[in-house]
Design a protein around this motif. Structure first.
Motif, PDB file in Angstrom:
ATOM      1  N   LEU A  75      -3.499   5.441   1.002  1.00  0.00           N
ATOM      2  CA  LEU A  75      -2.403   4.757   0.302  1.00  0.00           C
ATOM      3  C   LEU A  75      -1.898   5.826  -0.844  1.00  0.00           C
ATOM      4  CD1 LEU A  75      -0.301   2.752  -0.465  1.00  0.00           C
ATOM      5  CD2 LEU A  75      -1.921   1.848  -2.244  1.00  0.00           C
ATOM      6  N   VAL A  76      -2.913   6.348  -1.567  1.00  0.00           N
ATOM      7  CA  VAL A  76      -2.746   7.386  -2.751  1.00  0.00           C
ATOM      8  C   VAL A  76      -2.364   8.820  -2.020  1.00  0.00           C
ATOM      9  CG1 VAL A  76      -4.109   6.110  -4.342  1.00  0.00           C
ATOM     10  CG2 VAL A  76      -5.035   8.034  -3.128  1.00  0.00           C
ATOM     11  N   ALA A  77      -2.577   9.014  -0.858  1.00  0.00           N
ATOM     12  CA  ALA A  77      -2.414  10.327  -0.303  1.00  0.00           C
ATOM     13  C   ALA A  77      -0.958  10.097   0.523  1.00  0.00           C
ATOM     14  CB  ALA A  77      -3.278  10.701   0.738  1.00  0.00           C
ATOM     15  N   ASP A  78      -0.331   9.191   0.350  1.00  0.00           N
ATOM     16  CA  ASP A  78       1.136   9.262   1.048  1.00  0.00           C
ATOM     17  C   ASP A  78       2.075   9.664   0.003  1.00  0.00           C
ATOM     18  OD1 ASP A  78       3.573   8.446   1.625  1.00  0.00           O
ATOM     19  OD2 ASP A  78       2.972   6.427   2.445  1.00  0.00           O
ATOM     20  N   PRO A  79       2.736  10.924   0.647  1.00  0.00           N
ATOM     21  CA  PRO A  79       3.636  11.526  -0.490  1.00  0.00           C
ATOM     22  C   PRO A  79       5.014  10.883  -0.770  1.00  0.00           C
ATOM     23  CG  PRO A  79       3.741  12.421   1.887  1.00  0.00           C
ATOM     24  CD  PRO A  79       2.668  11.452   1.893  1.00  0.00           C
ATOM     25  N   ASP A  80       5.201   9.767   0.013  1.00  0.00           N
ATOM     26  CA  ASP A  80       6.327   8.983  -0.216  1.00  0.00           C
ATOM     27  C   ASP A  80       6.176   8.019  -1.501  1.00  0.00           C
ATOM     28  OD1 ASP A  80       7.969  10.394   1.728  1.00  0.00           O
ATOM     29  OD2 ASP A  80       7.380   8.860   3.116  1.00  0.00           O
ATOM     30  N   VAL A  81       4.910   7.660  -1.856  1.00  0.00           N
ATOM     31  CA  VAL A  81       4.705   6.827  -2.696  1.00  0.00           C
ATOM     32  C   VAL A  81       4.655   7.541  -4.176  1.00  0.00           C
ATOM     33  CG1 VAL A  81       2.846   5.370  -3.893  1.00  0.00           C
ATOM     34  CG2 VAL A  81       3.209   5.184  -1.557  1.00  0.00           C
ATOM     35  N   GLU A  82       5.363   6.910  -5.111  1.00  0.00           N
ATOM     36  CA  GLU A  82       5.518   7.320  -6.405  1.00  0.00           C
ATOM     37  C   GLU A  82       4.775   6.749  -7.403  1.00  0.00           C
ATOM     38  OE1 GLU A  82       9.428   7.979  -9.550  1.00  0.00           O
ATOM     39  OE2 GLU A  82       9.468   6.289  -7.927  1.00  0.00           O
ATOM     40  N   ILE A  83       4.636   5.454  -7.244  1.00  0.00           N
ATOM     41  CA  ILE A  83       3.969   4.777  -8.322  1.00  0.00           C
ATOM     42  C   ILE A  83       2.883   3.506  -7.759  1.00  0.00           C
ATOM     43  CG2 ILE A  83       5.757   3.201  -8.801  1.00  0.00           C
ATOM     44  CD1 ILE A  83       4.592   2.819 -11.709  1.00  0.00           C
ATOM     45  N   ILE A  84       1.652   3.752  -7.878  1.00  0.00           N
ATOM     46  CA  ILE A  84       0.898   2.505  -7.439  1.00  0.00           C
ATOM     47  C   ILE A  84       0.853   1.339  -8.427  1.00  0.00           C
ATOM     48  CG2 ILE A  84      -1.610   1.981  -6.814  1.00  0.00           C
ATOM     49  CD1 ILE A  84      -0.233   4.145  -4.910  1.00  0.00           C
ATOM     50  N   TYR A  85       0.827   0.014  -7.661  1.00  0.00           N
ATOM     51  CA  TYR A  85       0.510  -1.203  -8.393  1.00  0.00           C
ATOM     52  C   TYR A  85      -0.779  -1.540  -7.882  1.00  0.00           C
ATOM     53  CZ  TYR A  85       0.476  -6.275  -9.300  1.00  0.00           C
ATOM     54  OH  TYR A  85       0.144  -7.467  -9.805  1.00  0.00           O
ATOM     55  N   ILE A  86      -1.664  -1.851  -8.877  1.00  0.00           N
ATOM     56  CA  ILE A  86      -3.207  -1.923  -8.709  1.00  0.00           C
ATOM     57  C   ILE A  86      -3.335  -3.606  -8.670  1.00  0.00           C
ATOM     58  CG2 ILE A  86      -5.598  -1.345  -9.200  1.00  0.00           C
ATOM     59  CD1 ILE A  86      -4.949   1.334  -9.808  1.00  0.00           C
ATOM     60  N   ALA A  87      -3.552  -4.324  -7.901  1.00  0.00           N
ATOM     61  CA  ALA A  87      -3.944  -5.735  -7.790  1.00  0.00           C
ATOM     62  C   ALA A  87      -5.101  -6.106  -7.225  1.00  0.00           C
ATOM     63  CB  ALA A  87      -2.686  -6.297  -6.991  1.00  0.00           C
ATOM     64  N   THR A  88      -6.186  -5.140  -7.305  1.00  0.00           N
ATOM     65  CA  THR A  88      -7.517  -5.379  -7.185  1.00  0.00           C
ATOM     66  C   THR A  88      -8.060  -6.283  -8.262  1.00  0.00           C
ATOM     67  OG1 THR A  88      -8.101  -3.498  -7.921  1.00  0.00           O
ATOM     68  CG2 THR A  88      -7.655  -3.292  -5.547  1.00  0.00           C
ATOM     69  N   PRO A  89      -9.408  -6.927  -8.046  1.00  0.00           N
ATOM     70  CA  PRO A  89     -10.148  -7.413  -9.023  1.00  0.00           C
ATOM     71  C   PRO A  89     -10.469  -6.592  -9.984  1.00  0.00           C
ATOM     72  CG  PRO A  89     -11.136  -8.085  -6.797  1.00  0.00           C
ATOM     73  CD  PRO A  89      -9.983  -7.008  -6.784  1.00  0.00           C
ATOM     74  N   HIS A  90     -10.422  -7.023 -11.562  1.00  0.00           N
ATOM     75  CA  HIS A  90     -10.282  -6.055 -12.590  1.00  0.00           C
ATOM     76  C   HIS A  90     -11.823  -5.386 -12.636  1.00  0.00           C
ATOM     77  CE1 HIS A  90     -11.142 -10.519 -14.064  1.00  0.00           C
ATOM     78  NE2 HIS A  90     -12.108  -9.962 -14.578  1.00  0.00           N
ATOM     79  N   GLY A  91     -12.651  -5.827 -12.037  1.00  0.00           N
ATOM     80  CA  GLY A  91     -13.965  -5.025 -12.183  1.00  0.00           C
ATOM     81  C   GLY A  91     -13.677  -3.657 -11.178  1.00  0.00           C
TER      82      GLY A  91
END
Length: 394
Positions: A75-91
């Motif tokens: 996901l983070v390597a995708d050049p089309d992605v500008e901003i990541i929304y992180i919705a994983t467990p807070h740990g």
């Protein structure tokens, strides 16, 4: 419109909160009275499989051209992605957010932002060093209601504010006295592996619920302080631990001696702020000034109105309804991110990075005073791109 800025989102994780966020940003921003920015979901990643990410995209009625990934590094390597929304467990937030920042992506990360203040500081340092936008996703901060409350406090509508009470608690007790949580079929499961009580997932009342109580203490007693007079709180707390070692009931007093004010933030998994969920128990949030007080209607995370009670108008109560427009209410924080990206800003004035650090320092101190400790895997501030929290491989 030609001057509309469209934020291109990558969604990290496929749980319930990610679903709510995505469904909100897929709505036309005009339903929130937002102009000048829009949103597009470019890609979604699950840590387990691409098919799960694809199923998620279908479940939210997402765009047909959104890419589905089976790992966060993809996901983070995708050049089309500008901003990541992180919705994983807070740990998992520290490792996940570092993964995204190291890949050169802007980040909106769910709260609690991290498990420790040291982790938060490392993330802020990295974002600044890489000239990237970074924000904690405290959605409540961006509600029109919250903006109005801060204005009322700043304008002196209830005089000088000296005290805020804020609570967010839910009853989760099974017949055998153990904490129980809905297993999806309407029954209470007392399995200690549940994220709310599992130390491996940074469980406990404080990081999951208490952060909202602290949000109101900070919104009204810290955020509204003049910049030249910013004062971190002194902290005294009491913690009752559950059998797994996490906190089940926590009470915090944040004292601001220079300003003569105090914030009392409480949270519990044993008793409820609103036992019948009908708001008959009275306000869970009270903001008290020399001329009166403001009481919020509804839960701390999503209040739907407020009451103003003034000493000068005995027997009169001003009631203001503030319905949530355009979904669950998560669109406004996404709009803020898009506006910051459009304007080239690296942090939000509504949720400053410095304030995220101070709130995390408060929670650090509370957990220390209560003797709550989390495993090294989720509490370390050493970034590891190959951490199982990033790769999904345990």
């Amino acid at each position: 419109m030609a001057d509309t800025y469209t934020a291109k989102w990558g969604i990290m994780a496929t749980g319930g909160i990610a679903s709510s966020f995505c469904q909100d940003i897929l709505k036309d921003p005009s339903v929130r009275d937002t102009t000048g920015v829009a949103h597009r979901i470019v890609a979604v990643a699950s840590s387990t499989s691409a098919s799960r990410a694809a199923d998620f995209i279908k479940s939210i009625d997402g765009p047909s051209d959104a890419k589905a990934y089976g790992s966060y590094p993809e996901l983070v390597a995708d050049p089309d992605v500008e901003i990541i929304y992180i919705a994983t467990p807070h740990g998992h937030h520290f490792q996940n957010a570092m993964l995204a920042l190291e890949a050169g992506k802007h980040v909106l990360c769910e709260k609690a932002l991290t498990v420790t203040a040291s982790q938060t500081k490392k993330l802020v340092e990295t974002a600044k060093a890489k000239n990237l936008f970074f924000m904690e996703a405290v959605w409540t901060r961006f509600f029109p209601l919250s903006i109005k409350i801060r204005e009322l406090v700043t304008e002196g509508a209830i005089g000088r504010v000296y005290r805020t009470f804020a609570d967010l608690s839910f009853t989760n007790v099974a017949d055998n006295g153990k904490l129980g949580f809905n297993d999806g079929s309407g029954n209470l499961s007392t399995d200690d592996s549940h994220r709310m009580v599992n130390p491996d997932l940074a469980g406990g009342a404080l990081l999951d619920l208490g952060v909202y109580s602290l949000t109101w203490v900070f919104q009204t007693l810290y955020h509204t302080q003049p910049e030249s007079e910013k004062e971190k709180p002194q902290v005294v707390s009491a913690v009752t631990k559950y059998s797994t070692g996490v906190d089940e009931t926590t009470s915090i007093i944040c004292s601001f001696p220079k300003h003569g004010s105090q914030g009392i933030a409480t949270t519990s998994l044993r008793v409820a702020s609103d036992p019948d969920d009908k708001h008959t128990a009275g306000p869970a949030i009270r903001i008290q000034g020399t001329k009166g007080e403001i009481q919020l209607v509804g839960h701390a995370f999503r209040p739907t109105g407020y009451r103003v009670i003034l000493k000068s108008k005995p027997g009169e109560v001003e009631v203001v309804d503030c319905p949530i427009a355009g979904g669950r209410g998560m669109g406004w924080e996404a709009d803020e991110c898009a506006r910051c990206l459009k304007d080239g800003l690296k942090e939000s004035k509504t949720m400053p990075l410095e304030e995220s650090i101070v709130i995390m320092e408060v929670m650090d101190e509370v957990l220390k005073q209560g003797g709550v400790k989390y495993p090294e895997l989720i509490s370390t501030d050493v970034y590891d791109a190959k951490s199982p929290l990033n790769t999904g491989k345990r």
